[in-house]
Design a protein around this motif. Sequence first.
Motif, PDB file in Angstrom:
ATOM      1  N   LEU A   1       0.831  -1.202   0.000  1.00 57.71           N
ATOM      2  CA  LEU A   1       0.000   0.000   0.000  1.00 57.71           C
ATOM      3  C   LEU A   1       0.867   1.254   0.000  1.00 57.71           C
ATOM      4  O   LEU A   1       0.544   2.247  -0.661  1.00 57.71           O
TER       5      LEU A   1
ATOM      6  N   ASN B   1      -3.648   5.462   1.546  1.00 62.61           N
ATOM      7  CA  ASN B   1      -4.260   4.460   0.685  1.00 62.61           C
ATOM      8  C   ASN B   1      -5.607   4.044   1.271  1.00 62.61           C
ATOM      9  O   ASN B   1      -5.660   3.516   2.389  1.00 62.61           O
TER      10      ASN B   1
ATOM     11  N   ARG C   1      -7.384   1.617   0.875  1.00 59.56           N
ATOM     12  CA  ARG C   1      -7.568   0.171   1.099  1.00 59.56           C
ATOM     13  C   ARG C   1      -6.976  -0.316   2.423  1.00 59.56           C
ATOM     14  O   ARG C   1      -7.148  -1.471   2.776  1.00 59.56           O
TER      15      ARG C   1
ATOM     16  N   ASP D   1      -9.394  -1.970   4.776  1.00 55.99           N
ATOM     17  CA  ASP D   1      -9.802  -3.288   4.288  1.00 55.99           C
ATOM     18  C   ASP D   1      -8.726  -4.326   4.565  1.00 55.99           C
ATOM     19  O   ASP D   1      -9.036  -5.438   4.998  1.00 55.99           O
TER      20      ASP D   1
END
Length: 190
Positions: free
Chosen positions: A71, A148, A150, A153
């Motif tokens: 990331l 980032n 994400r 997640d």
Amino acid sequence: MAIQYTQQMGVYHAIYGRRTTWEFKDELVSRSAIERMLDAAIWAPNHRMTEPWRFVVIERDSPLRSQVALLAYEAMLERTQDVERSQANYDKFLKPAYVVCVYAALGSDEVSTKENYAAVCCAAHNISLAGASEGLAVAWETGGPCRNPRLKDVLGVDKSWDLVTLLLIGVPAKALSSRRTPVSKWVQWF
């Protein structure tokens, strides 16, 4: 409850001795040291005892470590289109013994959310000071994978949490020094 202190470093010594580094030795750090540092974190002041801090600790050999490093790589590549800098950003996240993701829980309103964020900043700083007492360096990362979308997640954390910092923790690779502008430049007395 009696508090037991395991280290004898004075608070001023910890404050003046605390340093950031991005260069860590390839040395293990005991999990108990990290646990002591996290315990110091939760003694930070927090309005109405909300205890808004949330921590995700990623050990060096965890499969999550390479995902977080990726990331960081992606965030730098998107920002700069520079593969070499992106690779350096990736490598930066692989070297330290631990990466601690520090989140703030949201408050019931905007003011409480701001107070929670401030409390978690204090908690992260307590980790840094405790790290100095442990002979470790702690780097605050607010770029790279922090940007980032994400990351939540990958870590599987609550979507409402607000990321404050990623702390890279390890044994510094070299002696560290720093400087500050004298405080008199920033203070007004009345």
